[in-house]
Design an enzyme around this catalytic site. Sequence first.
Site, PDB file in Angstrom:
ATOM      1  N   ARG A 131     -33.817  20.931  69.430  1.00  0.00           N
ATOM      2  CA  ARG A 131     -34.209  20.221  68.219  1.00  0.00           C
ATOM      3  C   ARG A 131     -35.686  20.498  67.924  1.00  0.00           C
ATOM      4  O   ARG A 131     -36.510  20.573  68.833  1.00  0.00           O
ATOM      5  CB  ARG A 131     -34.003  18.707  68.392  1.00  0.00           C
ATOM      6  CG  ARG A 131     -32.532  18.319  68.508  1.00  0.00           C
ATOM      7  CD  ARG A 131     -31.825  18.442  67.159  1.00  0.00           C
ATOM      8  NE  ARG A 131     -30.420  18.018  67.224  1.00  0.00           N
ATOM      9  CZ  ARG A 131     -29.386  18.841  67.405  1.00  0.00           C
ATOM     10  NH1 ARG A 131     -29.629  20.147  67.568  1.00  0.00           N
ATOM     11  NH2 ARG A 131     -28.160  18.394  67.438  1.00  0.00           N
ATOM     12  N   ALA A 148     -38.675  26.129  77.246  1.00  0.00           N
ATOM     13  CA  ALA A 148     -37.911  26.532  78.427  1.00  0.00           C
ATOM     14  C   ALA A 148     -36.668  25.664  78.613  1.00  0.00           C
ATOM     15  O   ALA A 148     -36.707  24.442  78.463  1.00  0.00           O
ATOM     16  CB  ALA A 148     -38.793  26.437  79.673  1.00  0.00           C
ATOM     17  N   THR A 186     -28.104  25.930  69.449  1.00  0.00           N
ATOM     18  CA  THR A 186     -26.749  25.920  68.895  1.00  0.00           C
ATOM     19  C   THR A 186     -26.746  25.953  67.373  1.00  0.00           C
ATOM     20  O   THR A 186     -25.703  26.173  66.771  1.00  0.00           O
ATOM     21  CB  THR A 186     -25.990  24.671  69.362  1.00  0.00           C
ATOM     22  OG1 THR A 186     -26.678  23.502  68.890  1.00  0.00           O
ATOM     23  CG2 THR A 186     -25.879  24.629  70.875  1.00  0.00           C
ATOM     24  N   HIS A 191     -15.666  31.832  73.098  1.00  0.00           N
ATOM     25  CA  HIS A 191     -14.230  31.771  73.387  1.00  0.00           C
ATOM     26  C   HIS A 191     -13.543  30.705  72.539  1.00  0.00           C
ATOM     27  O   HIS A 191     -14.049  29.594  72.380  1.00  0.00           O
ATOM     28  CB  HIS A 191     -13.988  31.463  74.871  1.00  0.00           C
ATOM     29  CG  HIS A 191     -13.966  32.661  75.739  1.00  0.00           C
ATOM     30  ND1 HIS A 191     -12.896  33.527  75.794  1.00  0.00           N
ATOM     31  CD2 HIS A 191     -14.900  33.161  76.578  1.00  0.00           C
ATOM     32  CE1 HIS A 191     -13.173  34.502  76.647  1.00  0.00           C
ATOM     33  NE2 HIS A 191     -14.384  34.305  77.127  1.00  0.00           N
TER      34      HIS A 191
END
Length: 232
Positions: free
Chosen positions: A216, A196, A201, A149
């Site tokens: 990471r 998990a 990103t 969004h």
Amino acid sequence: MSHNLSLPKLQRVKEVFITTLLGELPSITLGSKWRNLFYRSIFSRVGSSVYIQEGVEFIGASAIEIGNGVHIFKGVCLDGGKHQNNKLFLADGVAIERNVNIGCLEDTVIHIGQKTFLGPGVCIAGPGNITIGKRCLIAANTGIYANNHKFSDPIEPIKYHGISRKGIAIEDDCWIGHAVTVLDGVTIGKGSVIGAGAVVTEDIPPDSVAVGVPARVIKYRATKQLLQQARS
């Protein structure tokens, strides 16, 4: 009303009629075989030895292509959407566990590669294109979302800002752990493991082990020299 406008409605009526008639027949009473036979008339393609359990919902079935030996279990919803350019492709040997939700939305291609497994409660959503490679393991409650969004204007409600779409690629032989979130614009390289609960990103290099929020890389599965030898 023109024929071009009425055709999608007629397809949806046929889709609802067939899936309502056969969708809840218990597999123990040969329901899966009846579904395999009659669903061919509403899908883009259905391969051989396909197993579709009762209680599976299909929307926009004409955009859905199912390969050979695919297994789809109870509570799954596959939504090919209404856009004529949509395609949802399940390659040979894909297994989709209970309560998985896959939605194309608008102008979307979702491709799930051979022998990939989707665990219970996985959610995969366009409208950005999504490619999941061969032999991947996607654990329960993972979310793969190829959209985001916009929210730049603090006055206008976020609901009306619209969305951006870049697409997601998960390459062959990846293991995505329980409750991972993969966000739009990400590529996860071949042979990688995502721990998990991680939120991915940014791109993950091949043969990486990545954990955390945001995810990471903490190590590699093998040395570069060994990987080059294995792939030479």
